[in-house]
Design an enzyme around this catalytic site. Structure first.
Site, mmCIF file in Angstrom:
data_model
loop_
_atom_site.group_PDB
_atom_site.id
_atom_site.type_symbol
_atom_site.label_atom_id
_atom_site.label_comp_id
_atom_site.label_asym_id
_atom_site.label_seq_id
_atom_site.Cartn_x
_atom_site.Cartn_y
_atom_site.Cartn_z
ATOM 1 N N SER A 224 41.847 48.843 62.877
ATOM 2 C CA SER A 224 42.426 49.492 64.037
ATOM 3 C C SER A 224 43.937 49.132 63.666
ATOM 4 O O SER A 224 44.390 48.783 62.479
ATOM 5 C CB SER A 224 42.256 48.254 64.435
ATOM 6 O OG SER A 224 41.004 47.897 64.604
HETATM 7 N N1 SAH Z 1 37.501 45.051 61.300
HETATM 8 C C1 SAH Z 1 37.597 46.155 61.516
HETATM 9 C C2 SAH Z 1 37.671 46.970 61.171
HETATM 10 C C3 SAH Z 1 36.420 48.411 61.511
HETATM 11 S S1 SAH Z 1 35.723 49.337 62.518
HETATM 12 C C4 SAH Z 1 39.004 46.165 59.509
HETATM 13 O O1 SAH Z 1 40.101 45.544 60.124
HETATM 14 O O2 SAH Z 1 39.000 47.000 59.275
HETATM 15 C C5 SAH Z 1 34.515 48.457 63.126
HETATM 16 C C6 SAH Z 1 33.452 47.818 62.469
HETATM 17 O O3 SAH Z 1 32.354 47.707 62.927
HETATM 18 C C7 SAH Z 1 32.143 49.399 61.743
HETATM 19 O O4 SAH Z 1 32.579 48.955 60.118
HETATM 20 C C8 SAH Z 1 31.017 49.161 62.239
HETATM 21 O O5 SAH Z 1 30.687 49.752 61.240
HETATM 22 C C9 SAH Z 1 30.611 47.736 62.599
HETATM 23 N N2 SAH Z 1 29.835 47.324 63.371
HETATM 24 C C10 SAH Z 1 28.942 48.384 64.470
HETATM 25 N N3 SAH Z 1 28.548 47.908 64.978
HETATM 26 C C11 SAH Z 1 27.776 46.441 64.667
HETATM 27 C C12 SAH Z 1 27.073 45.503 64.741
HETATM 28 N N4 SAH Z 1 25.722 45.688 65.350
HETATM 29 N N5 SAH Z 1 27.113 44.643 63.645
HETATM 30 C C13 SAH Z 1 27.779 44.850 62.255
HETATM 31 N N6 SAH Z 1 29.099 45.733 62.511
HETATM 32 C C14 SAH Z 1 29.495 46.880 63.494
#
Ligand code: SAH
Length: 258
Positions: free
Chosen positions: A104
């Site tokens: 993000s």
């Molecule tokens: N906070 C992260 C942002 C990652 S993007 C950072 O700082 O990089 C969001 C992430 O949520 C993705 O990697 C995706 O695979 C994950 N995601 C989506 N649904 C999910 C679920 N049910 N459980 C765990 N992770 C999930």
């Protein structure tokens, strides 16, 4: 002088001459620069000054909580992105982290962490659950403002990437989990805060169950019109208060692991 950020620890650590030397080049982050910051080893030019400017911009945009500004000032975002994207690490932009997912924008991370802390006037939040570890950047930010961080990721490739990214930072209060965050993580409950980095159709009931009384959930959620908005849930003794805030664009919350 007026652009000086509010986190003395880092400024004090950067020797003034180095920071001054970096200023001309780093002031124009869109121009290709030869090796602006070393991606992993942390050698070479000091990234502190570039990060300080990012924090000043966040403060100018309205992020006011000193805990949040200090956290974003201390975590080296360039360590979490691919070498080819290091030049953009301190711009306010989301960046690809592999497997069709994105880290993000700093302003969104700051805003969400600020909302998570909003019920606590000072000090550190207790245990926090993050859904969607991704590259681990936000987990590292949360580690600065909470006593314990449980962060869960459903894609094995990203879970492993986050482990590799976070290992050198040695953050003993971050616990990375591989699994489906839709069901939360009962062993760490109750949480003082739950923060989702992926947007679902609704906030899963399990998250509310695993939230402590007085705790907050900050989660991008799809609204009836189809757009995502930031939703904050505050769990009281008898009722849950919901606030729907600004429109956001997060990757979808998915169930199961892959
Ligand atoms: N906070 C992260 C942002 C990652 S993007 C950072 O700082 O990089 C969001 C992430 O949520 C993705 O990697 C995706 O695979 C994950 N995601 C989506 N649904 C999910 C679920 N049910 N459980 C765990 N992770 C999930």
């Amino acid at each position: 002088m007026t652009r000086r950020p509010g986190f003395p620890a880092r400024s004090a650590l950067s020797p003034a001459p180095a920071a001054a030397k970096e200023r001309p080049g780093a002031g124009a982050p869109r121009q290709p620069m030869p090796g602006p910051v070393a991606p992993v080893q942390g050698v070479g030019l000091d990234s502190g000054a570039v990060r300080a400017r990012m924090v000043s911009r966040l403060a100018a945009q309205g992020i006011a909580d000193p805990r949040v500004l200090a956290a974003l000032g201390s975590v080296e975002r360039h360590r979490f992105v691919d070498t080819a994207l290091v030049n953009q690490a301190y711009e306010d932009t989301s960046l690809p982290i592999g497997l069709a997912q994105t880290i993000s924008k700093p302003s969104v991370v700051a805003r969400m962490v600020e909302l998570l802390l909003a019920g606590l006037p000072g000090g550190k939040l207790g245990r926090v659950l993050e859904i969607g570890t991704g590259c681990g950047y936000q987990a590292a930010v949360l580690a600065q403002v909470a006593t314990e961080v449980y962060s869960i990721e459903r894609l094995r490739g990203l879970h492993e990437k986050a482990q590799a990214n976070l290992r050198p930072l040695r953050l003993p209060n971050v616990h990375l989990l591989f699994g489906d965050g839709m069901v939360g993580f009962a062993k760490g409950a109750p949480y003082a805060g739950i923060i989702a980095a992926a947007g679902g159709e609704a906030v899963p009931r399990t998250w509310l169950d695993q939230l402590a009384i007085g705790g907050r959930i900050v989660a991008p959620t799809v609204m009836p019109g189809g757009q995502q908005a930031l939703v904050v849930l505050e769990k009281g003794e008898r009722e849950v208060r919901q606030s729907v805030l600004e429109t956001v664009h997060f990757v979808p919350l998915k169930s199961g692991i892959a």
